[in-house]
Write a protein that holds these residues in place. Structure first.
Motif, PDB file in Angstrom:
ATOM      1  N   CYS A   1      -6.763   5.849   0.866  1.00 21.41           N
ATOM      2  CA  CYS A   1      -5.681   5.035   1.094  1.00 21.41           C
ATOM      3  C   CYS A   1      -5.110   5.426   2.422  1.00 21.41           C
ATOM      4  CB  CYS A   1      -4.436   5.125   0.017  1.00 21.41           C
ATOM      5  SG  CYS A   1      -4.862   4.235  -1.570  1.00 21.41           S
TER       6      CYS A   1
ATOM      7  N   ILE B   1     -11.891   3.585  -2.395  1.00 23.61           N
ATOM      8  CA  ILE B   1     -10.988   2.655  -1.981  1.00 23.61           C
ATOM      9  C   ILE B   1     -10.890   1.205  -2.889  1.00 23.61           C
ATOM     10  CG2 ILE B   1     -12.178   1.449  -0.181  1.00 23.61           C
ATOM     11  CD1 ILE B   1      -8.198   2.386  -0.158  1.00 23.61           C
TER      12      ILE B   1
ATOM     13  N   GLU C   1      -9.195   9.109  -3.738  1.00 29.19           N
ATOM     14  CA  GLU C   1      -8.562   7.755  -3.647  1.00 29.19           C
ATOM     15  C   GLU C   1      -7.397   7.753  -2.679  1.00 29.19           C
ATOM     16  OE1 GLU C   1      -5.956   4.971  -6.710  1.00 29.19           O
ATOM     17  OE2 GLU C   1      -7.923   5.943  -7.470  1.00 29.19           O
TER      18      GLU C   1
ATOM     19  N   LYS D   1      -4.329   2.833   5.451  1.00 26.97           N
ATOM     20  CA  LYS D   1      -2.936   2.730   6.040  1.00 26.97           C
ATOM     21  C   LYS D   1      -2.965   2.589   7.595  1.00 26.97           C
ATOM     22  CE  LYS D   1       1.237   4.887   6.045  1.00 26.97           C
ATOM     23  NZ  LYS D   1       2.353   6.185   5.832  1.00 26.97           N
TER      24      LYS D   1
ATOM     25  N   VAL E   1      -8.688   0.447  -5.677  1.00 22.60           N
ATOM     26  CA  VAL E   1      -7.237   0.015  -4.944  1.00 22.60           C
ATOM     27  C   VAL E   1      -7.311  -1.384  -4.594  1.00 22.60           C
ATOM     28  CG1 VAL E   1      -5.375   0.563  -3.002  1.00 22.60           C
ATOM     29  CG2 VAL E   1      -6.876   2.493  -4.321  1.00 22.60           C
TER      30      VAL E   1
ATOM     31  N   ARG F   1       1.969   2.117  -3.337  1.00 21.48           N
ATOM     32  CA  ARG F   1       1.058   2.678  -4.213  1.00 21.48           C
ATOM     33  C   ARG F   1       0.548   4.130  -3.914  1.00 21.48           C
ATOM     34  NH1 ARG F   1      -3.486   1.270  -7.091  1.00 21.48           N
ATOM     35  NH2 ARG F   1      -4.526   3.095  -7.682  1.00 21.48           N
ATOM     36  N   MET F   2       0.792   4.314  -2.503  1.00 32.20           N
ATOM     37  CA  MET F   2       0.525   5.687  -2.000  1.00 32.20           C
ATOM     38  C   MET F   2       1.708   6.828  -2.440  1.00 32.20           C
ATOM     39  SD  MET F   2      -1.136   5.122   1.629  1.00 32.20           S
ATOM     40  CE  MET F   2      -1.447   6.669   2.091  1.00 32.20           C
TER      41      MET F   2
ATOM     42  N   LEU G   1       0.801  -1.249  -0.021  1.00 33.72           N
ATOM     43  CA  LEU G   1       0.062   0.034   0.105  1.00 33.72           C
ATOM     44  C   LEU G   1       0.848   1.265   0.124  1.00 33.72           C
ATOM     45  CD1 LEU G   1      -2.869   1.205   0.320  1.00 33.72           C
ATOM     46  CD2 LEU G   1      -2.453   1.227   2.679  1.00 33.72           C
TER      47      LEU G   1
END
Length: 373
Positions: A171, A195, A167, A175, A198, A150-151, A147
């Motif tokens: 996230c 979300i 989005e 997290k 994702v 991706r963030m 994650l």
């Protein structure tokens, strides 16, 4: 259609013994040393369903075809797998390819079993909750790392594209959820939630449904008087998951017996059915699967579909042409089919229905599709 279940657990908890019993063949090595299973062994296992036998009694088909589930025996995991310890990266990749997880946990005493967490030279203490938490923690850590990557990318993109900010904010919430040690599957979500994309894209390890399998000894096949099983049961209930109690050793002994011998063997333990039969059935349910049937002189067959699928979608399980050219479906519920001794009796009694494209197929429906391509 057949989905896959990955069998996971710490080394030496009985995963491969269980897998051997599932396949009724000695496909997987089952030795008492860490990482005995390196390359995943995969097998297609039939789902026992007594309804098929009842249907076959009526139509006398040439063969019976059961639904199936794919099971994969994955290498044992150790603490630190999320950082590459043991066979961590390979292990996690194999889990990611599975649709659900069967987590085998040791609930039996055996001083001969070595403990990979203690350097591989000490007897392994029996602590099922701690064992389960080790794997859960490693999977959460792996999801957290994925994650964060991706963030980092999303943060850069959101600065140039404000549409991505919802989005990015979603996230952030996920997290925090993972930082608290919670699996992704318990993260709240609703239709239209940012979300969701994702979750679909990253296929998080802890977003997969889990069945916990308490592996017990031969002297306590139900686990009712086993404190380790009861401790694991409390843990599993808090997780909101399913659990099944199995003696892998007994199941391995059963694997080489005929049906009559197996029935007699089970009876000697006061059991009506194999623990693996319950496990396979539970896996099928956990994957959100159900069966509709076709019945004729050539075969009686269980066709697998996802609960909530419409008639055209279910028709496509047989052939894509059936879905593309779907006209209507003739449907008889399983109970009506049995009660009226087949299709002709059901028609005469007026219980055969004609359903259109919006019909949600039910588990046990006996179906005939009409289509035109």
């Amino acid at each position: 259609m057949s989905l896959s279940v990955g069998i996971v657990g710490l080394p030496n908890v009985g995963k491969s013994t269980l897998f051997n019993a599932l396949t009724k063949r000695e496909q997987a090595a089952a030795e008492n040393y860490p990482f005995c299973t390196i390359e995943p062994n995969t097998a297609i296992v039939e789902v026992e369903d007594s309804r098929l036998d009842r249907l076959a009694e009526i139509v006398s088909p040439q063969q019976i075809v059961k639904a199936t589930v794919n099971f994969t025996d994955i290498a044992g995991l150790v603490k630190g797998a999320s950082k590459g310890e043991g066979l961590g990266n390979k292990f996690l990749a194999n889990i990611r390819e599975s649709d659900a997880i069967l987590h085998v946990v040791r609930c039996f005493e055996d001083n001969d079993i070595i403990h990979v967490q203690e350097g591989g030279n000490k007897p392994a203490p029996v602590d099922p909750v701690s064992d389960a938490e080790i794997i859960e923690t490693e999977l959460v850590l792996a999801d957290y790392e994925q994650l964060c990557k991706r963030m980092d990318k999303l943060a850069r993109e959101a600065r140039a594209n404000p549409k991505l900010r919802p989005e990015a904010e979603a996230c952030e919430g996920l997290k925090l959820h993972l930082e608290a040690g919670n699996p992704v599957r318990t993260f709240p979500r609703s239709e239209g939630d940012p979300i969701l994309e994702v979750l679909r894209e990253l296929n998080f390890l802890t977003d997969k449904p889990v069945i916990y399998c308490a592996n017990v000894g031969e002297d306590d096949v139900t686990g009712e008087s086993n404190p380790h099983v009861q401790a694991l049961k409390s843990f599993v209930e808090r997780q909101g998951c399913d659990m099944v109690v199995v003696s892998a050793k007994i199941e391995a002994d059963l694997a080489g017996l005929s049906d009559a011998e197996a029935a007699e063997f089970l009876e000697s333990y006061g059991l009506r059915e194999s623990g693996l039969t319950r496990t396979i059935r539970l896996a099928y349910h956990t994957l959100g699967l159900a069966s509709y049937f076709t019945a004729g002189p050539k075969e009686v067959k269980a066709w697998t579909f996802h609960r909530g699928w419409t008639a055209p979608k279910c028709a496509g399980v047989i052939h894509t042409d059936f879905e593309r050219g779907f006209i209507r479906a003739e449907v008889i519920s399983y109970d009506d089919y049995i009660a009226h001794h087949g299709e002709q009796g059901a028609k005469a009694a007026g219980v055969m229905r004609v359903e259109g494209k919006d019909y949600l197929v039910q588990d046990g429906d006996v179906m005939h599709f009409l289509f035109n391509v």
